[in-house]
Enzyme design. Sequence first.
Site, PDB file in Angstrom:
ATOM      1  N   ASP A 103       6.514   2.160  35.768  1.00  0.00           N
ATOM      2  CA  ASP A 103       7.609   1.515  35.074  1.00  0.00           C
ATOM      3  C   ASP A 103       7.250   1.290  33.604  1.00  0.00           C
ATOM      4  OD1 ASP A 103      10.200   0.100  35.449  1.00  0.00           O
ATOM      5  OD2 ASP A 103       9.056  -1.652  34.811  1.00  0.00           O
ATOM      6  N   GLU A 134       7.860   6.619  33.634  1.00  0.00           N
ATOM      7  CA  GLU A 134       9.149   6.314  33.010  1.00  0.00           C
ATOM      8  C   GLU A 134       8.877   6.169  31.520  1.00  0.00           C
ATOM      9  OE1 GLU A 134      12.796   3.072  32.900  1.00  0.00           O
ATOM     10  OE2 GLU A 134      10.724   2.419  32.951  1.00  0.00           O
TER      11      GLU A 134
END
Length: 543
Positions: free
Chosen positions: A206, A260
């Site tokens: 993330d 990401e």
Amino acid sequence: MTHWWRHAAIYQIYVRSFADGDGDGTGDLAGVRNRLPYLRELGVDALWFTPWYTSPMADGGYDVADYRDIDPLFGTLAEAERLVEEAHTHGLRVLVDLVPNHCSDQHHWFQEALAAGPGSAARERFWFLPGRGESGELPPNDWHSYFGGSAWTRITEADGTPGPWYLHMFAPQQPDLNWEHPEVRAEFEDILHFWLRRGVDGFRIDVAHGLAKKPGLPDVGPDPDPTDLPYQDHDDVHDIYRSWRKILDGYPGDRIFVGEVWLPSAEQFARYLRPDELHSAFNFDFLCSSWEPAALRDVVDSTLAAHGPVGAPPTWVLSNHDTIRHVTRYGRADTSFDMGDKRLGDPSDLTLGRRRARAAALLTMALPGGVYIYQGDELGLPEVQDLPDAVLQDPTFLRSGGADRGRDGCRIPLPWQPGGAALGFSPDAATAAPWLPQPADWAPLSVAEQTADPDSFLTLYRTALALRSARLTALPETLTWVDTPPDTLCFDRAGGFRCLVNATDTPVPLPPDATVLLSSAPLEESAEGRVLPADSTVWLDMN
Ligand code: GLC
């Protein structure tokens, strides 16, 4: 034999909304375990689970309170272990979501930091800084949270006096960790081992570009250069991934990191994919592209050009849990996507959007590299744009004072059956309604209805994924553009495979001697022979 991840089809499970096994209205691991046969039959290679850890759910689980346990809403750690094993039995690999930029304000480290008081070692794991202004009443710098408002929140000390401020690039319930601190590094290395020992095949990272901050946390200033922001893409971040890569490579099997990475320049992006860092990253340029042939072709070319030199496989993504469902996006007058302005509520012609979404699915699956499927893409679900304020849960809605209606509209619980509790999302004995309401007209979109229909979205996805495995995944990762009429895209892969995309509003002729493998819409006959209708894609065998 190439590495599986170079061409994998990876299915994103947003756990809260996939399937509810225990009837409390929230998706859970029991629900996923019941549906593993569905995922195997769909034909994907791997599952990526959005965070399933213990969390107060201030940001749908991206606020992690315990990285080594499962939230009771979703199940138990023992159940997660069984799920990993069962997925493997079905031939499905498992990626878990690692959230290293920030934790929850309920994480014991943050609670300790609050309790330990000014100047304590416990506060050094985060970014606690004195405020500016005469009495520290102004935030330490001018950074904005990605969710709106200042990126700083001031605390009140135990004795009631105003204290320092702490950094949170997302919601105040998500304090940023200080990656200059050795304990933060050691903790995440241990978390990697914890899940690797449990057999996971990799991690989605993330906010992978955000962990390292520019020393001294300087102001962004009034006219920032988007390629040089102090809160993202600081060079030190690459050391973190190099050390993680060594850990991962120490385990047997072919395990991976997927980043990401939202960055404006292809050069910055590609640095995360160097051979000793992450294996791949989501291609958000493609996700943001409009449904226009020149734009699509440019983004395919720039993607291949950026990945080639670092030897990483490209990936193709149409939607995820943060964006607008692409059925809705493709039915709008402006078909591009901008995270900063999602234009929720813009009118959309869903018939057109669905047609283009089917064409886009075949385009992405024909390109060299990996594809991501966000749960519900395979059902052609649209964005739900008319959720009442009272049900909205996304912090972006709350933090923006309602200006941004948030991401709940792409997170609606999946319809499995044309009837029953929450259209089969929950068991019939459910004790609660689904955590977000489903539109009244979603019964025909349910898995059961679409399974029986040879022309459905689901049938197209199943057929395309099977053909892709049979014809494309073993091929060299190259394509050759073929000259075709303006506003069409056409490329060849090895072995006589051709993909032709008609993004115009009129039919285009097919090569007369080609064999049709699959098309996103029924082909038509004209006086000159077979034609590919507007906004559709066909796969051809040119042998
Ligand atoms: C990522 C996630 C998003 C989350 C944010 C903060 O962008 O995809 O859902 O809100 O990080 O963790």
